[in-house]
Design a protein around this motif. Structure first.
Motif, mmCIF file in Angstrom:
data_model
loop_
_atom_site.group_PDB
_atom_site.id
_atom_site.type_symbol
_atom_site.label_atom_id
_atom_site.label_comp_id
_atom_site.label_asym_id
_atom_site.label_seq_id
_atom_site.Cartn_x
_atom_site.Cartn_y
_atom_site.Cartn_z
ATOM 1 N N ASN A 285 -9.377 8.603 12.618
ATOM 2 C CA ASN A 285 -8.268 9.025 13.469
ATOM 3 C C ASN A 285 -8.145 8.202 14.738
ATOM 4 O OD1 ASN A 285 -7.582 10.979 11.681
ATOM 5 N ND2 ASN A 285 -8.631 12.641 12.744
ATOM 6 N N ASN A 286 -8.945 7.183 14.893
ATOM 7 C CA ASN A 286 -8.941 6.418 16.141
ATOM 8 C C ASN A 286 -8.727 4.928 15.901
ATOM 9 O OD1 ASN A 286 -9.477 8.619 17.994
ATOM 10 N ND2 ASN A 286 -11.531 8.675 17.110
ATOM 11 N N LEU A 287 -8.020 4.593 14.846
ATOM 12 C CA LEU A 287 -7.719 3.193 14.588
ATOM 13 C C LEU A 287 -6.753 2.697 15.657
ATOM 14 C CD1 LEU A 287 -7.930 0.696 12.754
ATOM 15 C CD2 LEU A 287 -5.962 1.580 11.488
ATOM 16 N N LYS A 288 -7.160 1.714 16.446
ATOM 17 C CA LYS A 288 -6.340 1.209 17.542
ATOM 18 C C LYS A 288 -5.577 -0.040 17.114
ATOM 19 C CE LYS A 288 -9.182 2.947 21.366
ATOM 20 N NZ LYS A 288 -9.930 2.584 22.600
ATOM 21 N N ILE A 289 -4.290 -0.061 17.439
ATOM 22 C CA ILE A 289 -3.442 -1.209 17.141
ATOM 23 C C ILE A 289 -2.864 -1.713 18.457
ATOM 24 C CG2 ILE A 289 -1.425 -2.033 15.887
ATOM 25 C CD1 ILE A 289 -1.849 0.258 13.914
ATOM 26 N N PRO A 290 -3.268 -2.877 18.923
ATOM 27 C CA PRO A 290 -2.797 -3.368 20.233
ATOM 28 C C PRO A 290 -1.321 -3.725 20.219
ATOM 29 C CG PRO A 290 -4.094 -5.052 19.122
ATOM 30 C CD PRO A 290 -4.193 -3.812 18.269
ATOM 31 N N LEU A 291 -0.648 -3.417 21.346
ATOM 32 C CA LEU A 291 0.768 -3.742 21.525
ATOM 33 C C LEU A 291 0.979 -4.864 22.531
ATOM 34 C CD1 LEU A 291 2.252 -0.129 21.721
ATOM 35 C CD2 LEU A 291 2.398 -1.703 19.799
ATOM 36 N N GLY A 292 -0.087 -5.261 23.234
ATOM 37 C CA GLY A 292 0.032 -6.243 24.306
ATOM 38 C C GLY A 292 0.117 -5.571 25.652
ATOM 39 N N ASN A 293 -0.173 -6.351 26.703
ATOM 40 C CA ASN A 293 -0.130 -5.852 28.085
ATOM 41 C C ASN A 293 -1.026 -4.628 28.290
ATOM 42 O OD1 ASN A 293 1.790 -7.812 28.940
ATOM 43 N ND2 ASN A 293 3.424 -6.579 28.050
ATOM 44 N N GLY A 294 -2.160 -4.587 27.557
ATOM 45 C CA GLY A 294 -3.118 -3.509 27.737
ATOM 46 C C GLY A 294 -2.747 -2.204 27.068
ATOM 47 N N ARG A 295 -1.656 -2.167 26.326
ATOM 48 C CA ARG A 295 -1.232 -0.937 25.655
ATOM 49 C C ARG A 295 -1.587 -1.010 24.175
ATOM 50 N NH1 ARG A 295 4.781 0.762 27.374
ATOM 51 N NH2 ARG A 295 4.066 2.687 26.400
ATOM 52 N N PHE A 296 -1.838 0.154 23.567
ATOM 53 C CA PHE A 296 -2.146 0.199 22.144
ATOM 54 C C PHE A 296 -1.740 1.545 21.569
ATOM 55 C CE2 PHE A 296 -5.888 1.488 24.531
ATOM 56 C CZ PHE A 296 -6.273 2.682 23.918
ATOM 57 N N LEU A 297 -1.621 1.575 20.247
ATOM 58 C CA LEU A 297 -1.314 2.797 19.527
ATOM 59 C C LEU A 297 -2.548 3.258 18.769
ATOM 60 C CD1 LEU A 297 2.195 1.978 17.991
ATOM 61 C CD2 LEU A 297 1.683 3.216 20.102
ATOM 62 N N ILE A 298 -2.658 4.561 18.582
ATOM 63 C CA ILE A 298 -3.730 5.138 17.780
ATOM 64 C C ILE A 298 -3.112 5.714 16.513
ATOM 65 C CG2 ILE A 298 -5.475 6.948 17.643
ATOM 66 C CD1 ILE A 298 -5.870 6.664 20.642
ATOM 67 N N LEU A 299 -3.659 5.338 15.370
ATOM 68 C CA LEU A 299 -3.167 5.841 14.089
ATOM 69 C C LEU A 299 -3.963 7.082 13.696
ATOM 70 C CD1 LEU A 299 -1.428 5.575 11.570
ATOM 71 C CD2 LEU A 299 -3.154 4.063 10.611
ATOM 72 N N HIS A 300 -3.262 8.215 13.597
ATOM 73 C CA HIS A 300 -3.870 9.476 13.173
ATOM 74 C C HIS A 300 -3.421 9.750 11.737
ATOM 75 C CE1 HIS A 300 -4.738 13.784 12.924
ATOM 76 N NE2 HIS A 300 -5.492 13.646 14.018
ATOM 77 N N HIS A 301 -4.368 10.107 10.842
ATOM 78 C CA HIS A 301 -4.021 10.191 9.422
ATOM 79 C C HIS A 301 -3.118 11.380 9.103
ATOM 80 C CE1 HIS A 301 -7.190 13.245 9.280
ATOM 81 N NE2 HIS A 301 -6.774 13.569 8.070
ATOM 82 N N LYS A 302 -2.866 12.292 10.059
ATOM 83 C CA LYS A 302 -1.918 13.386 9.856
ATOM 84 C C LYS A 302 -0.686 13.256 10.772
ATOM 85 C CE LYS A 302 -5.178 16.927 8.280
ATOM 86 N NZ LYS A 302 -5.751 18.267 8.548
ATOM 87 N N LYS A 303 -0.916 12.877 12.042
ATOM 88 C CA LYS A 303 0.161 12.855 13.014
ATOM 89 C C LYS A 303 0.884 11.521 13.106
ATOM 90 C CE LYS A 303 -2.136 16.333 15.880
ATOM 91 N NZ LYS A 303 -2.728 16.638 17.205
ATOM 92 N N GLY A 304 0.367 10.523 12.413
ATOM 93 C CA GLY A 304 1.020 9.221 12.486
ATOM 94 C C GLY A 304 0.569 8.423 13.681
ATOM 95 N N LEU A 305 1.518 7.983 14.500
ATOM 96 C CA LEU A 305 1.209 7.113 15.636
ATOM 97 C C LEU A 305 1.248 7.888 16.941
ATOM 98 C CD1 LEU A 305 3.307 3.980 14.659
ATOM 99 C CD2 LEU A 305 0.834 4.236 14.480
ATOM 100 N N LEU A 306 0.221 7.669 17.743
ATOM 101 C CA LEU A 306 0.119 8.253 19.083
ATOM 102 C C LEU A 306 -0.138 7.132 20.071
ATOM 103 C CD1 LEU A 306 -2.303 11.183 18.163
ATOM 104 C CD2 LEU A 306 0.192 11.287 18.273
ATOM 105 N N GLU A 307 0.303 7.317 21.287
ATOM 106 C CA GLU A 307 0.043 6.300 22.301
ATOM 107 C C GLU A 307 -1.360 6.418 22.826
ATOM 108 O OE1 GLU A 307 2.267 4.061 25.991
ATOM 109 O OE2 GLU A 307 2.904 6.081 25.411
ATOM 110 N N GLY A 308 -2.068 5.276 22.907
ATOM 111 C CA GLY A 308 -3.454 5.275 23.381
ATOM 112 C C GLY A 308 -3.545 5.340 24.889
#
Length: 308
Positions: A285-308
């Motif tokens: 539930n904590n797979l991080k996907i970087p967006l650049g400029n220090g921001r990233f998304l967290i992939l949750h296997h039920k909720k989808g994408l959350l902002e890190g």
């Protein structure tokens, strides 16, 4: 179309506003036309301190032009070279610093900011963004009206005017002088090469740029529809299934809107996000996907994408 016709067709109520005034033909025509049309405008000049005495002369010209017509005027010095970030071009640094100053100037009253981009600028921008692989929304980045996430409001009423029409208008109004940035004639950056080499070649090959401008109008219509569709493509409390069902054409726009991103993520990032969404991740539930400029998304296997 003349500047006055463009401004009169611009569907915004008249209110006190700011005008970006470089002193060039474009912004001089915009400022004069707004003044003649009865808008209560104040001119704002940015001295980028990049051309020595020529920059100081431009500021003096702008101040005198406004003084002679009773237009309020302010000048701000921007340290473009000193504030330039690593890997940032001079043009990008200047644009970023100008936008920061506009945000500062308008934060209290949310004043409208008029900018003098015209049809020729939009054509140049189209080719620049094609080279970067932009989507439909990106290709028409110069919009007639845009409100940024922080509330900054930008208006570009001259997008249907050609450069020559602006010059003709100034001459007809008895304005024979304006500032000329001689660096624009030097093809040392992508924008100048498009302006000085690619577009003249296009005119020689096809007679004019009418096809480019017509395509821009069609792209603006398409982009407006897609942006509206993206706004309703995802429920507020989204599941991973909701994220998976977003059409590919809307996905980058949904990302930008949902997470208030200044720009959509790169195509590579979008493809990775879609790939990860469609791959089972039980217990991760904590797979991080970087967006650049220090921001990233967290992939949750039920909720989808959350902002890190």
């Amino acid at each position: 179309m003349t500047p006055l016709e463009s401004i009169e067709a611009f569907e915004l109520p008249k209110e006190p506003a700011l005008v970006g005034f470089s002193g060039g033909a474009d912004s001089t025509a915009l400022l004069l036309a707004l003044h003649q049309a009865g808008w209560r405008v104040s001119a704002v000049h940015f001295n980028h301190q990049l051309r020595g005495e020529a920059s100081e002369n431009d500021a003096r010209f702008c101040r005198e032009f406004c003084r002679a017509r009773g237009i309020p005027f302010r000048c701000f010095r921007l340290d473009v070279k000193g504030e330039r970030q690593k890997g940032e071009s001079i043009e990008s640094a200047a644009r970023r610093l100008r936008l920061d100053k506009w945000r500062e100037l308008t934060s209290a009253k949310r004043q409208l900011v008029f900018l003098a981009h015209h049809a020729d600028d939009a054509a140049e921008e189209l080719f620049l963004r094609l080279a970067r692989g932009a989507s439909t929304s990106g290709l028409v980045g110069l919009k007639g009206y845009r409100e940024l996430a922080d509330g900054t409001r930008l208006a570009r009423p001259l997008l249907h005017c050609r450069k020559q029409e602006l010059v003709d208008y100034l001459k007809a109004e008895g304005v024979a002088e304006w500032c000329t940035d001689e660096t624009n004639a030097i093809s040392d950056c992508s924008r100048n090469r498009i302006r000085n080499q690619l577009l003249p070649w296009w005119r020689d090959a096809f007679g004019n740029e009418n096809g480019i401008l017509a395509s821009l109008e069609a792209l603006r219509d398409d982009a407006e529809y897609l942006e509206a569709a993206a706004a309703s493509a995802l429920p507020q409390k989204a599941t991973i299934a909701d994220w998976r069902n977003i059409p590919a054409a809307l996905f980058p726009r949904v990302l930008r809107q949902r997470f208030n991103l200044p720009l959509p993520p790169s195509r590579e990032t979008v493809l990775r996000i879609r790939r990860e969404l469609n791959t089972p991740h039980p217990g991760r539930n904590n797979l991080k996907i970087p967006l650049g400029n220090g921001r990233f998304l967290i992939l949750h296997h039920k909720k989808g994408l959350l902002e890190g």
